[in-house]
Scaffold this motif. Sequence first.
Motif, PDB file in Angstrom:
ATOM      1  N   GLY A 143      38.660  27.889  71.079  1.00  0.00           N
ATOM      2  CA  GLY A 143      39.593  28.331  72.107  1.00  0.00           C
ATOM      3  C   GLY A 143      39.890  29.822  72.075  1.00  0.00           C
ATOM      4  O   GLY A 143      39.769  30.486  71.041  1.00  0.00           O
ATOM      5  N   ASN A 144      40.289  30.339  73.238  1.00  0.00           N
ATOM      6  CA  ASN A 144      40.723  31.726  73.376  1.00  0.00           C
ATOM      7  C   ASN A 144      42.105  31.753  74.015  1.00  0.00           C
ATOM      8  O   ASN A 144      42.519  30.797  74.667  1.00  0.00           O
ATOM      9  CB  ASN A 144      39.763  32.522  74.274  1.00  0.00           C
TER      10      ASN A 144
ATOM     11  N   GLN B 125      31.257  36.254  70.470  1.00  0.00           N
ATOM     12  CA  GLN B 125      30.546  37.117  69.542  1.00  0.00           C
ATOM     13  C   GLN B 125      30.040  36.271  68.388  1.00  0.00           C
ATOM     14  O   GLN B 125      30.495  35.139  68.195  1.00  0.00           O
ATOM     15  CB  GLN B 125      31.408  38.280  69.060  1.00  0.00           C
ATOM     16  N   ASP B 126      29.117  36.804  67.625  1.00  0.00           N
ATOM     17  CA  ASP B 126      28.422  36.025  66.600  1.00  0.00           C
ATOM     18  C   ASP B 126      29.392  35.504  65.544  1.00  0.00           C
ATOM     19  O   ASP B 126      30.038  36.280  64.838  1.00  0.00           O
ATOM     20  CB  ASP B 126      27.346  36.887  65.946  1.00  0.00           C
TER      21      ASP B 126
ATOM     22  N   ASN C 150      43.558  38.091  66.331  1.00  0.00           N
ATOM     23  CA  ASN C 150      43.517  39.553  66.365  1.00  0.00           C
ATOM     24  C   ASN C 150      42.264  40.067  67.064  1.00  0.00           C
ATOM     25  O   ASN C 150      42.188  41.241  67.434  1.00  0.00           O
ATOM     26  CB  ASN C 150      43.560  40.121  64.937  1.00  0.00           C
ATOM     27  N   LEU C 151      41.288  39.187  67.244  1.00  0.00           N
ATOM     28  CA  LEU C 151      40.020  39.572  67.860  1.00  0.00           C
ATOM     29  C   LEU C 151      40.173  39.758  69.365  1.00  0.00           C
ATOM     30  O   LEU C 151      40.794  38.939  70.041  1.00  0.00           O
ATOM     31  CB  LEU C 151      38.953  38.513  67.582  1.00  0.00           C
ATOM     32  N   LEU C 152      39.576  40.809  69.890  1.00  0.00           N
ATOM     33  CA  LEU C 152      39.671  41.109  71.317  1.00  0.00           C
ATOM     34  C   LEU C 152      39.048  40.008  72.173  1.00  0.00           C
ATOM     35  O   LEU C 152      39.523  39.733  73.280  1.00  0.00           O
ATOM     36  CB  LEU C 152      38.989  42.451  71.611  1.00  0.00           C
ATOM     37  N   THR C 153      38.004  39.371  71.673  1.00  0.00           N
ATOM     38  CA  THR C 153      37.356  38.300  72.435  1.00  0.00           C
ATOM     39  C   THR C 153      38.181  37.017  72.427  1.00  0.00           C
ATOM     40  O   THR C 153      37.922  36.113  73.224  1.00  0.00           O
ATOM     41  CB  THR C 153      35.956  37.990  71.866  1.00  0.00           C
ATOM     42  N   LYS C 154      39.183  36.931  71.540  1.00  0.00           N
ATOM     43  CA  LYS C 154      39.948  35.696  71.391  1.00  0.00           C
ATOM     44  C   LYS C 154      41.369  35.801  71.938  1.00  0.00           C
ATOM     45  O   LYS C 154      41.932  34.797  72.378  1.00  0.00           O
ATOM     46  CB  LYS C 154      40.019  35.289  69.907  1.00  0.00           C
TER      47      LYS C 154
ATOM     48  N   LYS D 156      33.889  42.887  69.029  1.00  0.00           N
ATOM     49  CA  LYS D 156      32.695  43.069  69.858  1.00  0.00           C
ATOM     50  C   LYS D 156      32.827  44.362  70.652  1.00  0.00           C
ATOM     51  O   LYS D 156      33.856  44.599  71.302  1.00  0.00           O
ATOM     52  CB  LYS D 156      32.555  41.880  70.813  1.00  0.00           C
ATOM     53  N   ASP D 157      31.813  45.212  70.583  1.00  0.00           N
ATOM     54  CA  ASP D 157      31.840  46.483  71.303  1.00  0.00           C
ATOM     55  C   ASP D 157      31.079  46.328  72.615  1.00  0.00           C
ATOM     56  O   ASP D 157      29.871  46.086  72.630  1.00  0.00           O
ATOM     57  CB  ASP D 157      31.208  47.590  70.466  1.00  0.00           C
TER      58      ASP D 157
END
Length: 212
Positions: A3-4, A26-27, A51-55, A184-185
């Motif tokens: 989930g995000n 991301q991987d 804390n991850l931008l993708t999440k 992820k950039d």
Amino acid sequence: NHGNMDAGSFILEWLKIRFVVDPGNQDYNTLEQIIGSSGLWNRKQESVRWNLLTKNNFGHSTLTINGEKHIADARATLQNNQLDATAPNFTFDLTPVFGNAIQQAHRTFTKVAEETIEITDQLIFAEDTKEITWQMMTTAEVKIRKKDILLQHEGHQLKIKVLDELPFKSKTISLSPPPLEYDKDIENLKRIEIIFKREDFAEDRVTIKVLL
């Protein structure tokens, strides 16, 4: 587990050009080596996963209240959809993802014309409501102007306009490079923020309409 914090988010494509983007995945293996599987797969509110931008919600085109993360175990539900209407629309109840920060948040997407989408956020403030951030993720060139925001990408443009003369401030946050070294950039990624202050509204509610 996958989930995000992306409730209420969207992408927008026009003429095969994606003006509004989603950061995607991301991987997982690489992330597990850095933050550990117990961190990546921890779904609790305080987990480093969020804390991850993708999440988290800071990497998605949605609403953020008081600059806080969405509630991890909350769900947004589809309240209404009218596919056959003259102006097709969908409404989602985002209220649970904000916890005590807001009393009600309903988001409606409406196709008001062939090349025009309207996003309507009907909000009822809570005692804890201080700031509402309407945010959008893009890799396009962004120009913030007095009355609207202009996106230019691959020779085409998209206008973003807040209706009803509501008081707001807008800015662009560059996310390339991203906030964390293991995020992820995405080249040219940026977050457009349209910020509304609770103190600017006399009533306990507001309807924010943004035209794309």
